[in-house]
Write a protein that holds these residues in place. Structure first.
Motif, PDB file in Angstrom:
ATOM      1  N   VAL A  70      39.799  24.403  59.213  1.00  0.00           N
ATOM      2  CA  VAL A  70      40.803  24.992  60.097  1.00  0.00           C
ATOM      3  C   VAL A  70      42.058  24.129  60.265  1.00  0.00           C
ATOM      4  N   PRO A  71      41.954  22.797  60.423  1.00  0.00           N
ATOM      5  CA  PRO A  71      43.178  22.010  60.595  1.00  0.00           C
ATOM      6  C   PRO A  71      44.198  22.209  59.473  1.00  0.00           C
ATOM      7  N   ASP A  72      43.760  22.209  58.231  1.00  0.00           N
ATOM      8  CA  ASP A  72      44.694  22.417  57.116  1.00  0.00           C
ATOM      9  C   ASP A  72      45.293  23.814  57.161  1.00  0.00           C
ATOM     10  N   PHE A  73      44.473  24.777  57.533  1.00  0.00           N
ATOM     11  CA  PHE A  73      44.899  26.166  57.659  1.00  0.00           C
ATOM     12  C   PHE A  73      46.007  26.297  58.703  1.00  0.00           C
ATOM     13  N   VAL A  74      45.806  25.689  59.869  1.00  0.00           N
ATOM     14  CA  VAL A  74      46.786  25.753  60.953  1.00  0.00           C
ATOM     15  C   VAL A  74      48.034  24.943  60.606  1.00  0.00           C
ATOM     16  N   ASP A  75      47.842  23.793  59.984  1.00  0.00           N
ATOM     17  CA  ASP A  75      48.979  22.957  59.581  1.00  0.00           C
ATOM     18  C   ASP A  75      49.873  23.704  58.592  1.00  0.00           C
ATOM     19  N   THR A  76      49.269  24.384  57.630  1.00  0.00           N
ATOM     20  CA  THR A  76      50.039  25.181  56.668  1.00  0.00           C
ATOM     21  C   THR A  76      50.832  26.263  57.387  1.00  0.00           C
ATOM     22  N   PHE A  77      50.180  26.938  58.313  1.00  0.00           N
ATOM     23  CA  PHE A  77      50.844  28.005  59.063  1.00  0.00           C
ATOM     24  C   PHE A  77      52.084  27.482  59.773  1.00  0.00           C
ATOM     25  N   TYR A  78      51.957  26.361  60.471  1.00  0.00           N
ATOM     26  CA  TYR A  78      53.090  25.858  61.242  1.00  0.00           C
ATOM     27  C   TYR A  78      54.184  25.236  60.369  1.00  0.00           C
ATOM     28  N   ASN A  79      53.833  24.754  59.207  1.00  0.00           N
ATOM     29  CA  ASN A  79      54.878  24.361  58.265  1.00  0.00           C
ATOM     30  C   ASN A  79      55.714  25.575  57.864  1.00  0.00           C
ATOM     31  N   LEU A  80      55.044  26.697  57.674  1.00  0.00           N
ATOM     32  CA  LEU A  80      55.723  27.916  57.236  1.00  0.00           C
ATOM     33  C   LEU A  80      56.567  28.546  58.335  1.00  0.00           C
ATOM     34  N   VAL A  81      56.095  28.518  59.577  1.00  0.00           N
ATOM     35  CA  VAL A  81      56.742  29.336  60.617  1.00  0.00           C
ATOM     36  C   VAL A  81      57.590  28.562  61.618  1.00  0.00           C
ATOM     37  N   THR A  82      57.477  27.245  61.682  1.00  0.00           N
ATOM     38  CA  THR A  82      58.153  26.499  62.756  1.00  0.00           C
ATOM     39  C   THR A  82      59.659  26.739  62.783  1.00  0.00           C
ATOM     40  N   ASP A  83      60.323  26.644  61.644  1.00  0.00           N
ATOM     41  CA  ASP A  83      61.778  26.851  61.631  1.00  0.00           C
ATOM     42  C   ASP A  83      62.148  28.275  62.028  1.00  0.00           C
TER      43      ASP A  83
END
Length: 355
Positions: A70-83
């Protein structure tokens, strides 16, 4: 005459692009411009592949259930959507009830201040923001309470953004940001005077795991307030439309699985907390939290045109259009969840660690 027409057409196009990027581009809180959209810590050439990888998690649900995945999954998501979140929504990545006579910005601030008021800390206290994002709530809470706030987020890019915003706001002395996993926090036992989480622990595969960590780092007698994403008592698992809405929310928000409203207090009690109070902050007389999503549909199409143009020109990374479209689809599921009453993003629980 023909050259004059071409010149006017070119000037009109250039002026329109400038208006889109420089006038409509900035987020409502001037956090990010459209021309600066990125993939967070992901290099521009890998954004599309990372987006495809994100969706692959849902084709392998057993991996989502495993805590180590899950951590990698969530980290990927926030890299994609933060901006995109910063640009189109602001620096506080959460919802709040609409308040008559108040702007979305003010309603958001009031919702954040409520969290720290619930845990009753004094100026100078050391408190923990569990899943702080780019620090919008942290800054509002620090300014309101004058407490020293330590935020933790798993995403390194969010750490950089939060520190930048803290500095700009002149709150470096009150706000500290740490990169880490809230399932294994790098803090000693009994080290915080209070803690809060605002729509963040929904990313934990098992709520007990993050609650146990919060319990560990709190001092005896300290309070913890959390706003949780849950299905309500109106949710019917046998209703196909209900299932579609909830699954849509899970897919579009990097959730390993939404919990029910009854799960929250049970999880808190299992790790040793005393439950002081529990309430769905979305219920009347609170105003609908999803109105901002509905009102933002015109803005979405405006922004989507801009993202498409920037991606075509190579300014925004390839894959940004897909991410933006995913968030719009998810906004529709969230709106449907709010309108039907089967979902709330603000089921509040207030807990105390026993003396």
């Amino acid at each position: 005459m023909e050259s004059l027409t071409l010149f006017c057409t070119g000037a009109l196009l250039a002026g329109g692009l400038y208006w889109f990027v420089c006038v409509l581009g900035p987020a409502e809180r001037q956090g990010k411009r459209a021309a600066d959209l990125s993939g967070g810590s992901i290099s521009a050439e890998n954004v599309q592949d990372s987006y495809n990888q994100y969706w692959s998690f849902f084709r392998r649900p057993k991996q989502i259930e495993a805590s180590d995945k899950v951590p990698d999954f969530v980290d990927t998501f926030y890299n994609l959507v933060t901006d995109i979140y910063e640009w189109g929504w602001g620096q506080s990545f959460h919802f709040s009830p609409s308040v008559a006579g108040k702007s979305h910005k003010d309603a958001t601030r009031l919702h954040e201040e409520m969290a720290v008021d619930l845990i009753s800390v004094k100026p100078g206290a050391r408190i923990l923001d569990v899943g702080c994002g780019v620090g919008g709530p942290m800054r509002a809470i620090a300014a309101h309470s004058r407490a020293n706030v330590v935020g933790i987020t798993i995403n390194e890019y969010q750490v950089k953004r939060a520190r930048l915003h803290n500095n700009k706001a002149g709150l470096d002395s009150l706000c500290q940001v740490v990169c880490g996993n809230f399932l294994q926090m790098p803090f000693p036992e009994n080290s915080f005077d209070g803690a809060y989480s605002i729509e963040a622990t929904c990313h934990a595969p098992k709520l007990e795991e993050v609650y146990a960590e919060v319990f560990r780092v709190l001092k005896p007698g300290a309070l913890y307030a959390s706003y949780e994403w849950v299905t309500t008592d109106k949710y019917n698992g046998d209703d196909a439309e209900h299932r579609e809405v909830i699954q849509g929310i899970e897919r579009g928000d990097a959730l390993p699985g939404l919990r029910t409203h009854v799960d929250i207090a049970e999880a808190a009690k299992r790790v040793g907390f005393e439950v002081v109070k529990e309430k769905d902050l979305a219920k009347p007389p609170s105003g609908p939290w999803w109105t901002r999503l509905k009102m933002g549909r015109i803005a979405y199409w405006r922004n989507h045109i801009l993202v498409t143009v920037l991606s075509f020109l190579g300014i925004a990374p390839k894959g940004t259009v897909d991410v933006h479209e995913m968030l719009f689809v998810t906004a529709d599921y969230l709106t449907r969840g709010g309108e039907t009453g089967i979902f709330t993003p603000m089921h509040m629980i207030l807990c105390r660690k026993p003396e």
